[in-house]
Design a protein around this motif. Structure first.
Motif, PDB file in Angstrom:
ATOM      1  N   VAL A 141       0.762  -1.158   0.137  1.00  0.00           N
ATOM      2  CA  VAL A 141       0.033  -0.003   0.032  1.00  0.00           C
ATOM      3  C   VAL A 141       0.916   1.107   0.113  1.00  0.00           C
ATOM      4  O   VAL A 141       0.595   2.133  -0.485  1.00  0.00           O
ATOM      5  N   VAL A 142       1.961   1.131   1.018  1.00  0.00           N
ATOM      6  CA  VAL A 142       3.019   2.544   0.664  1.00  0.00           C
ATOM      7  C   VAL A 142       3.383   2.717  -0.701  1.00  0.00           C
ATOM      8  O   VAL A 142       3.537   4.049  -1.034  1.00  0.00           O
ATOM      9  N   GLN A 143       3.736   1.562  -1.375  1.00  0.00           N
ATOM     10  CA  GLN A 143       4.328   1.683  -2.679  1.00  0.00           C
ATOM     11  C   GLN A 143       3.287   2.412  -3.573  1.00  0.00           C
ATOM     12  O   GLN A 143       3.658   2.794  -4.677  1.00  0.00           O
ATOM     13  N   GLN A 144       2.029   2.240  -3.375  1.00  0.00           N
ATOM     14  CA  GLN A 144       1.173   2.870  -4.320  1.00  0.00           C
ATOM     15  C   GLN A 144       0.895   4.469  -4.136  1.00  0.00           C
ATOM     16  O   GLN A 144       0.519   5.206  -4.922  1.00  0.00           O
ATOM     17  N   TRP A 145       1.392   4.739  -2.953  1.00  0.00           N
ATOM     18  CA  TRP A 145       1.533   6.460  -2.558  1.00  0.00           C
ATOM     19  C   TRP A 145       2.905   7.019  -2.924  1.00  0.00           C
ATOM     20  O   TRP A 145       2.868   8.082  -3.057  1.00  0.00           O
ATOM     21  N   ILE A 146       3.703   6.282  -2.759  1.00  0.00           N
ATOM     22  CA  ILE A 146       5.140   6.588  -2.673  1.00  0.00           C
ATOM     23  C   ILE A 146       5.951   5.976  -4.036  1.00  0.00           C
ATOM     24  O   ILE A 146       6.096   4.680  -3.843  1.00  0.00           O
ATOM     25  N   ALA A 147       6.154   6.641  -4.915  1.00  0.00           N
ATOM     26  CA  ALA A 147       6.932   5.947  -6.450  1.00  0.00           C
ATOM     27  C   ALA A 147       8.356   5.434  -5.879  1.00  0.00           C
ATOM     28  O   ALA A 147       8.860   4.497  -6.432  1.00  0.00           O
ATOM     29  N   ASP A 148       9.161   6.410  -5.310  1.00  0.00           N
ATOM     30  CA  ASP A 148      10.477   5.843  -4.952  1.00  0.00           C
ATOM     31  C   ASP A 148      10.562   4.752  -3.971  1.00  0.00           C
ATOM     32  O   ASP A 148       9.917   4.780  -2.758  1.00  0.00           O
ATOM     33  N   TYR A 149      10.989   3.885  -4.372  1.00  0.00           N
ATOM     34  CA  TYR A 149      10.991   2.404  -3.950  1.00  0.00           C
ATOM     35  C   TYR A 149      11.980   2.398  -2.423  1.00  0.00           C
ATOM     36  O   TYR A 149      11.543   1.660  -1.633  1.00  0.00           O
ATOM     37  N   THR A 150      13.049   3.169  -2.878  1.00  0.00           N
ATOM     38  CA  THR A 150      13.744   3.080  -1.549  1.00  0.00           C
ATOM     39  C   THR A 150      13.190   3.845  -0.183  1.00  0.00           C
ATOM     40  O   THR A 150      13.126   3.530   0.808  1.00  0.00           O
ATOM     41  N   ARG A 181       0.450  -9.505  -5.300  1.00  0.00           N
ATOM     42  CA  ARG A 181       0.315  -8.128  -5.327  1.00  0.00           C
ATOM     43  C   ARG A 181       2.196  -7.927  -5.309  1.00  0.00           C
ATOM     44  O   ARG A 181       3.040  -8.388  -4.483  1.00  0.00           O
ATOM     45  N   PRO A 182       2.620  -6.790  -5.860  1.00  0.00           N
ATOM     46  CA  PRO A 182       3.995  -6.512  -6.059  1.00  0.00           C
ATOM     47  C   PRO A 182       4.409  -5.928  -4.930  1.00  0.00           C
ATOM     48  O   PRO A 182       3.784  -4.871  -4.714  1.00  0.00           O
ATOM     49  N   LEU A 183       5.624  -6.296  -4.232  1.00  0.00           N
ATOM     50  CA  LEU A 183       6.305  -5.446  -3.431  1.00  0.00           C
ATOM     51  C   LEU A 183       7.865  -5.206  -3.980  1.00  0.00           C
ATOM     52  O   LEU A 183       8.413  -6.294  -3.740  1.00  0.00           O
ATOM     53  N   THR A 184       8.048  -4.162  -4.640  1.00  0.00           N
ATOM     54  CA  THR A 184       9.117  -4.074  -5.551  1.00  0.00           C
ATOM     55  C   THR A 184      10.356  -3.552  -4.549  1.00  0.00           C
ATOM     56  O   THR A 184      10.344  -2.757  -3.670  1.00  0.00           O
ATOM     57  N   ALA A 185      11.494  -4.027  -4.628  1.00  0.00           N
ATOM     58  CA  ALA A 185      12.702  -3.929  -3.939  1.00  0.00           C
ATOM     59  C   ALA A 185      13.426  -2.633  -4.840  1.00  0.00           C
ATOM     60  O   ALA A 185      13.199  -2.575  -5.769  1.00  0.00           O
ATOM     61  N   PRO A 186      14.183  -1.656  -4.018  1.00  0.00           N
ATOM     62  CA  PRO A 186      14.817  -0.759  -4.526  1.00  0.00           C
ATOM     63  C   PRO A 186      15.818  -1.299  -5.594  1.00  0.00           C
ATOM     64  O   PRO A 186      16.465  -2.490  -5.490  1.00  0.00           O
ATOM     65  N   ALA A 187      16.236  -0.336  -6.700  1.00  0.00           N
ATOM     66  CA  ALA A 187      17.043  -0.835  -7.692  1.00  0.00           C
ATOM     67  C   ALA A 187      18.658  -1.536  -6.913  1.00  0.00           C
ATOM     68  O   ALA A 187      19.278  -2.020  -7.581  1.00  0.00           O
TER      69      ALA A 187
END
Length: 642
Positions: free
Chosen positions: A396-405, A465-471
């Protein structure tokens, strides 16, 4: 005409020496007849002459020739670079300048076959290796590595002499060990790699120790023999004789059924080949009868058992190295043996890293349960759902904050807050009414677990649902071709160690930790000293749930975030706590290490069946608990008796 071409080919063999400094156009013009009817056997000197000419346009001419963009005008034999244009050809001279157009009938297009194109590609290598563009040099090296050949050595060495390059030098040594001019040169190239474990090195060495099986009556001198095989001991007799048949050294074996049918068909007046049928009462007698029929030309040749035995005794069966020189195969075998030993050690190290990674995941998933189950003696079957809630919080946080870090940095404390609040609510509403009633606690938390799963399905659906790690967590830390570990696993390991440190600090350096330890050891005595056990239980359960939420964010970075995420870890979490020792964080760490190590070890022994590995691991734990019922690190004092 054939004799003219042969004469041209003989004359062309001297071209590479004579052509140095000769313009490319002159070389093409003087060898037009040979070029027009080129073949792999005859055109090599012309291609070499072009490559050695020093003409600045030689590379472009060879490239155009291979690509069927080279032709000559029928009327005067002038060569051009050609491109299709308006039903004809757009012409450029060999230097690349425009030279007008021509009808299709005026230009003879050169169409080299695959053999000629291969020779041209080899000649072009020297230009590509010396190209100032690094991308073209890399492409040339990759092309040579894919299909190495002896003729690549000279261009590589010439390019190295002009501009040293580590990748080019390595490839030159790989080609030298296979195609070097002398045995000493090849052995030195093999030994120069030392402790190198590269896959390219192993791929270059393996052909040197490849063997083929053959049979000889007497081994001639000069054979590089890997080993001699004895039929019936090192080689099945049937396989040995089949090898002789395949090489045309012996007739096909005669089966017993075929022998019987043939003899029956040859009965004449109660005899077979002059032998009475009554005398054919043994295998040896029937073999003699068939041999007599062979001598009379009445049956096709076939080897009887006696003949098979005699033939096998006459031949020697050998495994011969494809490489003819023993010194080279000895050096290659020693290098491969050394690599094998080192790879074995590296595989053990890689397995240990995998086990440590898995142990850190289990520890992170179980540390919250160690607090609730170990301190409060509450069997929380909904612990996995707190892990799931933490993972969904990160999503849910990543839906609101685009920067993965940034989103992960926000998700970690937020997941703790959400699951801490959920844990406190669960303890206040349900758990506190069921203390010292473990069966009812188990059933109640199991029901809550099912309810939370269904709630997650209603909110987020059944799809992962995706939970994407920072690059910066992409990829893996590779020590060599064998040992590597993903950056996500490293991050989880570091996070697990951080939580171990935080937990130890809370339990040993804060008042909350002091009160938790007091309630754990003796709740009644702690209450008499002014500590509120009810409040401590609430905070302890909330703390354990919050840590589970953070574990969910970490696990969600590499696992599928679904409503069943927690179920994948609840069993391992309980096993970790029980095996390690209830109520002891060091026991939880030891239990995670043991379970992770045992599971990875079993998977290594049986890599094709991970389900079987988990089954064997559970059986191992059952047996272990029979001998250590209190776990690896057992509690001491009054708490041990609770």
């Amino acid at each position: 005409m054939r004799y003219v071409l042969i004469l041209l080919a003989v004359l062309a063999s001297a071209l590479p020496v004579l052509a140095q400094g000769t313009p490319a156009a002159q070389i093409l013009s003087e060898n037009r007849a040979l070029i027009e009817r080129s073949s792999r056997q005859t055109i090599g000197p012309v291609i070499e002459a072009l490559a050695s000419s020093g003409d600045a346009s030689a590379a472009a001419i060879l490239d155009a020739w291979a690509d069927r963009r080279l032709g000559f005008r029928e009327s005067d034999g002038t060569f051009f670079l050609i491109e299709p244009a308006d039903g004809g050809w757009a012409l450029r001279d060999l230097a690349g300048a425009p030279a007008g157009t021509a009808e299709r009938g005026e230009i003879a297009q050169l169409r080299p076959n695959s053999g000629v194109r291969g020779l041209i590609a080899t000649a072009l290598v020297r230009f590509q290796l010396a190209d100032p563009d690094p991308a073209r040099r890399s492409a040339a090296l990759a092309s040579i590595a894919r299909d190495p050949a002896p003729e690549h050595l000279a261009p590589l060495r010439a390019a190295l002499a002009q501009a040293p390059d580590p990748a080019m030098a390595r490839l030159e040594r790989l080609l030298t060990l296979r195609f070097g001019a002398s045995v000493a040169e090849r052995v030195a190239a093999i030994e120069s790699f030392g402790a190198d474990l590269g896959l390219d090195l192993r791929a270059a060495l393996n052909p040197l120790v490849a063997t083929r099986r053959t049979a000889v009556e007497s081994a001639p001198e000069g054979l590089n023999i890997a080993r001699e095989l004895v039929p019936g001991r090192d080689l099945p007799r049937e396989e040995a004789y089949d090898l002789l048949v395949a090489e045309g050294l012996a007739p096909a074996r005669l089966s017993r059924s075929t022998l019987r049918e043939t003899l029956v068909a040859q009965i004449r007046d109660g005899q077979v080949a002059g032998i009475p049928v009554a005398a054919l009462d043994s295998p040896e007698a029937r073999d003699r009868a068939y041999t007599a029929l062979e001598a009379q030309g009445l049956v096709p040749p076939g080897a009887t058992e006696d003949e098979v035995t005699a033939t096998l005794d006459r031949f020697r069966f050998l495994d011969l190295y494809a490489e003819p020189d023993p010194a080279v195969t000895e050096a290659a075998s020693a290098a491969l043996a050394r690599i094998g030993r080192t790879v074995g050690l590296m595989q053990a190290a890689d397995l240990a890293l995998d086990a440590a990674s898995l142990a850190s995941i289990y520890f992170l998933a179980a540390i919250g349960l160690a607090i609730t189950f170990g301190v409060m003696r509450v069997i929380n079957m909904a612990h996995g759902e707190f892990i799931m809630m933490g993972a969904y919080t990160g999503y849910v946080v990543q839906q609101w904050i685009a920067d993965y870090t940034i989103s992960i940095l926000v998700a970690l404390p937020l997941a703790f807050a959400v699951t801490f609040a959920a844990g406190v609510a669960m303890e206040r509403l349900v758990i506190r009414h069921l203390y010292r009633r473990p069966l009812e606690t188990l059933l109640a938390t199991f029901g809550i677990s099912i309810a939370l799963q269904q709630l997650a399905k209603n909110i987020f659906g059944t799809q992962a649902r995706p939970l994407t790690a920072p690059a910066w967590l992409d990829g893996a830390l590779s020590f060599n071709d064998v040992v590597s570990i993903s950056y996500i696993r490293i991050a989880i390991f570091v996070l697990a160690m951080i939580f171990l440190g935080v937990f130890l600090f809370i339990m040993t350096r804060t008042r909350l930790g002091l009160e938790v330890r007091a309630v754990t050891q003796n709740p009644s005595m702690a209450a008499s000293m002014g500590i509120n056990p009810d409040r401590i239980n609430m905070l302890t359960f909330g703390l354990g749930s919050g840590i589970a939420g953070i574990a969910g964010v970490a696990i969600g970075l590499f696992a599928k975030v679904t409503s069943e995420l927690g179920q994948d870890y609840i069993v391992q979490s309980f096993m970790t706590v029980v095996v390690g020792g209830v109520g002891n964080i060091w026991g939880t760490l030891a239990g995670a290490a043991m379970i992770g190590g045992v599971q990875k070890g079993i998977e290594w022994l049986n890599p094709s069946n991970t389900l079987a590995a988990q089954t064997y691991m559970i059986l191992f734990i059952i047996i272990f608990i029979q001998f250590r019922p209190r776990g690896i690190v057992a509690l001491k004092g009054r708490a041990a008796g609770d």
